[in-house]
Design a protein around this motif. Sequence first.
Motif, mmCIF file in Angstrom:
data_model
loop_
_atom_site.group_PDB
_atom_site.id
_atom_site.type_symbol
_atom_site.label_atom_id
_atom_site.label_comp_id
_atom_site.label_asym_id
_atom_site.label_seq_id
_atom_site.Cartn_x
_atom_site.Cartn_y
_atom_site.Cartn_z
ATOM 1 N N TYR A 191 -1.746 -49.784 -1.372
ATOM 2 C CA TYR A 191 -0.374 -50.256 -1.187
ATOM 3 C C TYR A 191 -0.095 -50.715 0.244
ATOM 4 O O TYR A 191 1.037 -51.059 0.573
ATOM 5 N N GLY A 192 -1.101 -50.699 1.083
ATOM 6 C CA GLY A 192 -0.961 -51.318 2.397
ATOM 7 C C GLY A 192 -0.876 -50.405 3.593
ATOM 8 O O GLY A 192 -0.648 -50.880 4.719
ATOM 9 N N ALA A 193 -1.023 -49.092 3.404
ATOM 10 C CA ALA A 193 -0.955 -48.182 4.550
ATOM 11 C C ALA A 193 -2.013 -48.569 5.581
ATOM 12 O O ALA A 193 -3.184 -48.750 5.252
ATOM 13 N N LYS A 194 -1.589 -48.688 6.822
ATOM 14 C CA LYS A 194 -2.512 -49.042 7.899
ATOM 15 C C LYS A 194 -3.401 -47.869 8.255
ATOM 16 O O LYS A 194 -4.586 -48.037 8.567
ATOM 17 N N LYS A 195 -2.793 -46.675 8.205
ATOM 18 C CA LYS A 195 -3.534 -45.476 8.578
ATOM 19 C C LYS A 195 -3.185 -44.354 7.615
ATOM 20 O O LYS A 195 -2.014 -44.119 7.316
ATOM 21 N N VAL A 196 -4.212 -43.653 7.146
ATOM 22 C CA VAL A 196 -4.012 -42.506 6.254
ATOM 23 C C VAL A 196 -4.657 -41.277 6.884
ATOM 24 O O VAL A 196 -5.846 -41.294 7.213
ATOM 25 N N ILE A 197 -3.859 -40.239 7.054
ATOM 26 C CA ILE A 197 -4.349 -38.951 7.548
ATOM 27 C C ILE A 197 -4.370 -37.996 6.371
ATOM 28 O O ILE A 197 -3.401 -37.928 5.606
ATOM 29 N N ALA A 198 -5.457 -37.272 6.207
ATOM 30 C CA ALA A 198 -5.591 -36.352 5.074
ATOM 31 C C ALA A 198 -5.827 -34.935 5.562
ATOM 32 O O ALA A 198 -6.597 -34.708 6.497
ATOM 33 N N THR A 199 -5.168 -33.981 4.936
ATOM 34 C CA THR A 199 -5.381 -32.579 5.265
ATOM 35 C C THR A 199 -5.979 -31.853 4.064
ATOM 36 O O THR A 199 -5.782 -32.252 2.915
ATOM 37 N N GLY A 200 -6.703 -30.772 4.346
ATOM 38 C CA GLY A 200 -7.267 -29.958 3.277
ATOM 39 C C GLY A 200 -8.075 -28.820 3.862
ATOM 40 O O GLY A 200 -8.259 -28.732 5.084
ATOM 41 N N ARG A 201 -8.570 -27.947 2.983
ATOM 42 C CA ARG A 201 -9.301 -26.776 3.442
ATOM 43 C C ARG A 201 -10.821 -26.880 3.235
ATOM 44 O O ARG A 201 -11.583 -26.263 3.957
ATOM 45 N N ASN A 202 -11.237 -27.638 2.253
ATOM 46 C CA ASN A 202 -12.655 -27.723 1.930
ATOM 47 C C ASN A 202 -13.351 -28.751 2.816
ATOM 48 O O ASN A 202 -13.052 -29.942 2.751
ATOM 49 N N PRO A 203 -14.300 -28.319 3.677
ATOM 50 C CA PRO A 203 -14.940 -29.248 4.620
ATOM 51 C C PRO A 203 -15.709 -30.379 3.943
ATOM 52 O O PRO A 203 -15.695 -31.520 4.416
ATOM 53 N N GLU A 204 -16.386 -30.080 2.827
ATOM 54 C CA GLU A 204 -17.129 -31.124 2.127
ATOM 55 C C GLU A 204 -16.185 -32.154 1.519
ATOM 56 O O GLU A 204 -16.460 -33.357 1.535
ATOM 57 N N SER A 205 -15.079 -31.663 0.973
ATOM 58 C CA SER A 205 -14.101 -32.575 0.387
ATOM 59 C C SER A 205 -13.432 -33.430 1.455
ATOM 60 O O SER A 205 -13.139 -34.607 1.243
ATOM 61 N N LEU A 206 -13.192 -32.842 2.626
ATOM 62 C CA LEU A 206 -12.602 -33.609 3.725
ATOM 63 C C LEU A 206 -13.537 -34.731 4.156
ATOM 64 O O LEU A 206 -13.111 -35.848 4.452
ATOM 65 N N LYS A 207 -14.828 -34.446 4.166
ATOM 66 C CA LYS A 207 -15.815 -35.466 4.523
ATOM 67 C C LYS A 207 -15.792 -36.601 3.491
ATOM 68 O O LYS A 207 -15.884 -37.786 3.845
#
Length: 323
Positions: free
Chosen positions: A153-169
């Motif tokens: 939808y056009g977001a220039k930057k997406v920041i993601a949070t979470g607890r699982n290190p593999e999933s974050l990667k």
Amino acid sequence: MKAAVLHQLGTAPRYEDFAEPVPQNEDQVLISVKAASVKNLDKARAGGTHYASHTNLPTVVGVDGVGVLADGTRIYAVGITGMVAEKALINKNQYVVLPDGIDDATACALPNAIMGAALAIRYRAEVKPGDTVLINGATGVTGQAAVQIAKYYGAKKVIATGRNPESLKLLTQLGADEVISLKDDDETIIKQIKEIHSNEPISSVIDYTWGHPAEIIINALKGGGLHHITPIVRFVTVGSMAGDEIKVSSNILRSTAIELLGSGFGSVQADAMEKLNSEILPEMLQLSALGKLKIETVTRPLKDVETAWHEHIAAGKRLVIVM
């Protein structure tokens, strides 16, 4: 027909024979089901913890799925009867024709995630091209979809949070520009968010956790006080994996142009819900068919539904029962 039949709330459905459903009026049609996903909603209804829990037992479980009409057309639909079965009834006017190139498991696993992501991003947060979006709790199935859809939808930057290190990667491969571990201490998380927000103001937060992680983010967005006008931030909560309640200081709301919103059946406007089947789902399923919207599934045959029901499925993957 064979089906996943629930006999008692709080137990797993069993693989057994069940009467084939019969259309009750001209708006109902029978389909041959090919696959149905098992979501938190399905388990909550079967467990008796949802406001729409099953009442007339025994019954077939499963809210939605993929099947074939009598003329061979492959479709996704919400069932009038339970969808974890060889046959099910649907409304003949409420289904989505599947595009070529998408498999049954993906097609039945994606719609719930799309609903929880696209509606929040497009209609509640009103994400526009060039926006900076934070997806809180992005390591789950819907959060992963939200990262990809926000970019679409056009977001220039997406920041993601979470607890699982593999999933974050994995999220960085799905389009996240930065990831923040919720395993860090509160001060570290707040410092990271403040730094991002000062450089490129966060325009919206799509939240799947609520609870303490939501409190941390809201505190990180706090304004600077007198003579400091803050940019508008739409904080849209979609889920509550970390708890149903939060504490928010009045000072934060008075010093920050933050708007607290929810996204769900009671908050999304009727016109947006109408577009779900006619526009949003067809568009997103086509994206998936082109390899531009991804979801991981774990498939199990219908005959193994009882054991699969309580199987541990890794974060970010959706259990799918195939018929």
